[in-house]
Scaffold this active site. Structure first.
Site, PDB file in Angstrom:
ATOM      1  N   HIS A  83      -9.991  -8.214  19.339  1.00 29.02           N
ATOM      2  CA  HIS A  83     -10.226  -9.075  20.500  1.00 29.02           C
ATOM      3  C   HIS A  83     -10.857  -8.303  21.647  1.00 29.02           C
ATOM      4  CE1 HIS A  83      -6.811 -11.123  18.437  1.00 29.02           C
ATOM      5  NE2 HIS A  83      -7.652 -12.116  18.543  1.00 29.02           N
ATOM      6  N   HIS A 121      -9.726  -3.072  32.829  1.00 29.29           N
ATOM      7  CA  HIS A 121      -8.272  -2.973  32.989  1.00 29.29           C
ATOM      8  C   HIS A 121      -7.787  -1.613  32.512  1.00 29.29           C
ATOM      9  CE1 HIS A 121      -7.667  -7.623  32.841  1.00 29.29           C
ATOM     10  NE2 HIS A 121      -8.040  -7.191  34.024  1.00 29.29           N
ATOM     11  N   THR A 171      -3.014 -11.203  27.338  1.00 26.06           N
ATOM     12  CA  THR A 171      -3.121 -11.552  25.917  1.00 26.06           C
ATOM     13  C   THR A 171      -1.699 -11.753  25.387  1.00 26.06           C
ATOM     14  OG1 THR A 171      -3.102  -9.198  25.337  1.00 26.06           O
ATOM     15  CG2 THR A 171      -5.254 -10.252  25.495  1.00 26.06           C
TER      16      THR A 171
END
Ligand SMILES: *[C@@H]1O[C@H](CO)[C@@H](O)[C@H](O)[C@H]1NC(C)=O
Ligand SMILES: *[C@@H]1O[C@H](CO)[C@@H](O)[C@H](O)[C@H]1NC(C)=O
Ligand SMILES: *[C@@H]1O[C@H](CO)[C@@H](O)[C@H](O)[C@H]1NC(C)=O
Ligand SMILES: [Zn+2]
Length: 309
Positions: free
Chosen positions: A87, A139, A222
């Site tokens: 992802h 991030h 997530t």
């Protein structure tokens, strides 16, 4: 024969899609679990303190405890592994990279950094400011020093400290990103990994001790969306050219082997949470007498944190 073939392709599709969480961009024949359904499988994704959020600058509150950060190990040189996790790609950081100050209750050590992006140079950040989203967001994930791993830190409501930097499109390319982009080209498929040699975090992240930022309590963006994250979103943006952005996401594939685009979660409700800022919102320079003039000059020149939007 054809029925065996179609059966195996159905099984393949089930293996790739069913149950797996995905982003909105991965329609995946609607067999994967998109952001609006994450909460059905991962309970915390339906919790009250979810991330990302839209930051409304008119409503942020100044918190004087939000002082500058101290970054340790940002100048250290190390070999960094990069892996396609299906992802996004994770860049593993050594524990010698540490974070202190910034109103945090503890010292935190770095785990990894990763990026969120969109498609064709469009909006791709997770957080937004006054409804405006940026093309990409970095991030950097840290955990409290006392924990051995991320899952232990997720059991603590302030176990994780995440730093977010927005990227803004620039006409010039950002040379500091070249090695990141090159590495992404080597991890096209899920599970592929590579190494960037002699990397320093200071190569991509600015010195943070005097940077102004927003602060709020939130979650991983997530699944499982654990509500254990002290979020810091910096005001300062980092530059990236359109060509660089395009080459970033053209190189990577999701587990489904479709291009890895639109890797962001939509913004979540604040549910009464307050977003704080390290910046004093106003320097009241109105009363024309000597004392206020002096205070005003002090305010403008004497304090780095007194910046203007
Ligand atoms: C990084 O890897 C190279 C090649 O494997 C090695 O020569 C070098 O010593 C490593 N550097 C660090 C800081 O571990
Ligand atoms: C999570 O925290 C609780 C109480 O704070 C503790 O009892 C439990 O062992 C912790 N679990 C893990 C996996 O650390
Ligand atoms: C990347 O992953 C693909 C699919 O799993 C595999 O076929 C390929 O050999 C891997 N490439 C490298 C360089 O590891
Ligand atoms: Zn992230």
């Amino acid at each position: 024969m054809t029925s065996i073939l179609s059966l195996s392709s159905v099984l393949l599709a089930l293996k790739l899609c069913s149950g797996e969480w995905c982003y909105e961009s991965q329609s995946c024949d609607s067999k994967c679990t998109g952001p609006s359904e994450w909460k059905q499988k991962y309970l915390q994704c339906g919790g009250p303190n979810q991330s990302p959020i839209n930051i409304i600058t008119r409503k942020v509150k100044h918190d004087p405890k939000l002082t500058g950060f101290t970054f340790d190990g940002h100048e250290d040189i190390f070999n960094m592994s990069v892996e396609n996790h299906g992802h996004s790609a994770h860049f593993t950081l050594p524990q010698s990279v540490r974070l202190r100050g910034g109103g945090l209750s503890d010292t935190y050590k770095a785990v990894q950094f990763h990026l969120h992006w969109g498609e064709d140079g469009g909006q791709g950040s997770e957080h937004s400011v006054d409804g405006e989203r940026y093309p990409m967001e970095l991030h950097i994930i840290h955990i409290k020093e006392k924990y051995n791993n991320l899952s232990m830190a997720l059991n603590d409501s302030t176990g994780v400290a995440a730093l977010g930097f927005f990227f803004e499109m620039s006409s010039e390319k950002n040379q500091k990103l070249d090695r990141i982009i090159e590495a992404l080209g080597k991890v096209r498929y899920e599970g592929n990994s590579t190494e960037i040699e002699d990397f320093r975090l200071a190569d991509i992240v600015p010195q943070a001790d005097s940077l102004s930022y927003y602060r709020y309590s939130g979650s991983l963006t997530t699944p499982g969306c654990d509500q254990s994250v002290v979020w810091t979103v910096f005001h300062k943006t980092l530059p990236i050219s359109k060509n660089q952005l395009m080459s970033m996401y053209k190189q990577l594939l999701f587990a489904s082997e479709k291009p890895m685009t639109g890797i962001f979660r939509p913004v979540q409700n604040l549910n009464g949470r307050v977003v704080y800022t390290s910046v004093k919102s106003h320097c009241l320079c109105v009363l024309p007498n000597l004392i206020t003039l002096f205070l005003c000059l002090f305010c403008v020149f004497g304090q780095q944190r007194c910046v203007f939007y």
